[in-house]
Design a protein around this motif. Structure first.
Motif, PDB file in Angstrom:
ATOM      1  N   TYR A  90       0.830  -1.204   0.000  1.00  0.00           N
ATOM      2  CA  TYR A  90       0.000   0.000   0.000  1.00  0.00           C
ATOM      3  C   TYR A  90       0.863   1.253   0.000  1.00  0.00           C
ATOM      4  O   TYR A  90       2.023   1.231   0.409  1.00  0.00           O
ATOM      5  CB  TYR A  90      -0.906   0.030   1.239  1.00  0.00           C
ATOM      6  N   ARG A  91       0.238   2.346  -0.462  1.00  0.00           N
ATOM      7  CA  ARG A  91       0.879   3.657  -0.397  1.00  0.00           C
ATOM      8  C   ARG A  91      -0.020   4.591   0.389  1.00  0.00           C
ATOM      9  O   ARG A  91      -1.239   4.580   0.219  1.00  0.00           O
ATOM     10  CB  ARG A  91       1.095   4.236  -1.799  1.00  0.00           C
ATOM     11  N   MET A  92       0.566   5.372   1.286  1.00  0.00           N
ATOM     12  CA  MET A  92      -0.205   6.378   2.001  1.00  0.00           C
ATOM     13  C   MET A  92      -0.426   7.564   1.074  1.00  0.00           C
ATOM     14  O   MET A  92       0.530   8.135   0.543  1.00  0.00           O
ATOM     15  CB  MET A  92       0.519   6.818   3.272  1.00  0.00           C
ATOM     16  N   ARG A  93      -1.676   7.924   0.883  1.00  0.00           N
ATOM     17  CA  ARG A  93      -2.000   8.965  -0.094  1.00  0.00           C
ATOM     18  C   ARG A  93      -1.436  10.339   0.270  1.00  0.00           C
ATOM     19  O   ARG A  93      -1.272  11.184  -0.606  1.00  0.00           O
ATOM     20  CB  ARG A  93      -3.524   9.063  -0.245  1.00  0.00           C
ATOM     21  N   ARG A  94      -1.130  10.541   1.544  1.00  0.00           N
ATOM     22  CA  ARG A  94      -0.620  11.852   1.950  1.00  0.00           C
ATOM     23  C   ARG A  94       0.791  12.088   1.423  1.00  0.00           C
ATOM     24  O   ARG A  94       1.283  13.224   1.427  1.00  0.00           O
ATOM     25  CB  ARG A  94      -0.651  11.984   3.475  1.00  0.00           C
ATOM     26  N   PHE A  95       1.462  11.012   0.966  1.00  0.00           N
ATOM     27  CA  PHE A  95       2.795  11.148   0.386  1.00  0.00           C
ATOM     28  C   PHE A  95       2.693  11.257  -1.134  1.00  0.00           C
ATOM     29  O   PHE A  95       1.929  10.519  -1.758  1.00  0.00           O
ATOM     30  CB  PHE A  95       3.665   9.933   0.714  1.00  0.00           C
ATOM     31  N   ALA A  97       3.790  10.438  -4.922  1.00  0.00           N
ATOM     32  CA  ALA A  97       4.389   9.236  -5.501  1.00  0.00           C
ATOM     33  C   ALA A  97       5.846   9.522  -5.858  1.00  0.00           C
ATOM     34  O   ALA A  97       6.132  10.444  -6.624  1.00  0.00           O
ATOM     35  CB  ALA A  97       3.615   8.805  -6.737  1.00  0.00           C
ATOM     36  N   PRO A  98       6.802   8.752  -5.318  1.00  0.00           N
ATOM     37  CA  PRO A  98       8.216   8.988  -5.615  1.00  0.00           C
ATOM     38  C   PRO A  98       8.576   8.468  -7.004  1.00  0.00           C
ATOM     39  O   PRO A  98       7.872   7.621  -7.561  1.00  0.00           O
ATOM     40  CB  PRO A  98       8.942   8.187  -4.520  1.00  0.00           C
ATOM     41  N   PRO A  99       9.679   8.946  -7.581  1.00  0.00           N
ATOM     42  CA  PRO A  99      10.065   8.513  -8.938  1.00  0.00           C
ATOM     43  C   PRO A  99      10.380   7.031  -9.045  1.00  0.00           C
ATOM     44  O   PRO A  99      10.249   6.454 -10.104  1.00  0.00           O
ATOM     45  CB  PRO A  99      11.295   9.376  -9.245  1.00  0.00           C
ATOM     46  N   HIS A 100      10.804   6.399  -7.957  1.00  0.00           N
ATOM     47  CA  HIS A 100      11.151   4.975  -7.988  1.00  0.00           C
ATOM     48  C   HIS A 100      10.137   4.141  -7.202  1.00  0.00           C
ATOM     49  O   HIS A 100      10.481   3.105  -6.651  1.00  0.00           O
ATOM     50  CB  HIS A 100      12.555   4.757  -7.425  1.00  0.00           C
TER      51      HIS A 100
END
Length: 234
Positions: A90-95, A97-100
């Motif tokens: 999962y990804r926390m939406r508050r962050f 999206a990083p390039p990698h």
């Protein structure tokens, strides 16, 4: 790439929305069980985990931080705190999206199996390549053979231990060192122009030395290594 880590312009959820939905004024989870929405420690722990991993976390990490496993999918709906980007990842939406992000997500799917980012993906994270691999390359101990391969990931099984000297942390995740990465690339595909580029850039940026490369690169490639080093010195 299988892992979906595209940026979204969805408004960030409030801190209190993270753990629950509201039903009749009582905060409950998806099974109808009351939860304490005023306990911000869960969000704080998730934030700390994700912050060191480019905004990503694995399901087992979320559960360890206090999120019931049964509610993970529920809280990964559109606009909520989590975005599911792969199986158990999962990804926390508050962050942002990083390039990698695709590499981080691929590693997290195998993190508990002692996975280390390697080969082409290691070159990418070490910024020693101008190419992005079609799959995320992860090396696992050969004892892990038989493990299910996540979509978008290529697993290399190895008997060669990747100890602390042969790995480093990039974006909070383990990546093979320059010397180990070059050696892995040679063993899997021989010396290529991409190897020339990686060696030159690593030397120029002080990420390795001639002596360290010579100590790791198989002897049959030493003449090619010296040719690249001599050419770069002129």
């Amino acid at each position: 790439m299988t892992f979906d880590v595209r940026s979204r312009r969805t408004a960030l959820p409030s801190h209190r929305r993270f753990l629950a939905s509201r039903s009749g004024g009582i905060v409950t989870n998806m099974t109808g069980e009351p939860v304490d929405s005023n306990d911000s420690s869960v969000m704080d722990r998730l934030y700390e985990i994700a912050e060191s991993q480019g905004g990503f976390l694995a399901a087992h990490q979320a559960v360890a931080a206090g999120i019931p496993r049964s509610t993970l999918s529920y809280h990964a709906t559109e606009g909520d705190a989590l975005e599911r980007v792969g199986h158990g990842v999962y990804r926390m939406r508050r962050f942002p999206a990083p390039p990698h992000g695709h590499v981080i997500a691929g590693w997290l799917a195998l993190a508990r199996a002692d996975g280390v980012v390697s080969h082409e993906s290691a070159l990418e994270l070490l910024d020693l390549s101008d190419l992005i691999a079609d799959e995320v390359h992860i090396t696992l101990p050969r004892a892990k053979r038989g493990l299910r391969t996540p979509p978008g990931v290529y697993i290399h099984f190895s008997d060669r231990l990747i100890d602390r000297r042969a790995r480093r942390l990039v974006l909070g995740i383990p990546v093979t060192s320059v010397e180990r990465t070059v050696t892995d690339m040679l063993r899997s595909g021989g010396w290529t122009e991409q190897t020339d580029l990686a060696v030159r850039q690593a030397i120029r940026r002080g990420l390795t030395t001639c002596g360290r490369l010579e100590a790791e690169v198989p002897a049959k490639w030493h003449s090619r290594l010296h040719a690249v080093l001599d050419q770069d010195a002129t």
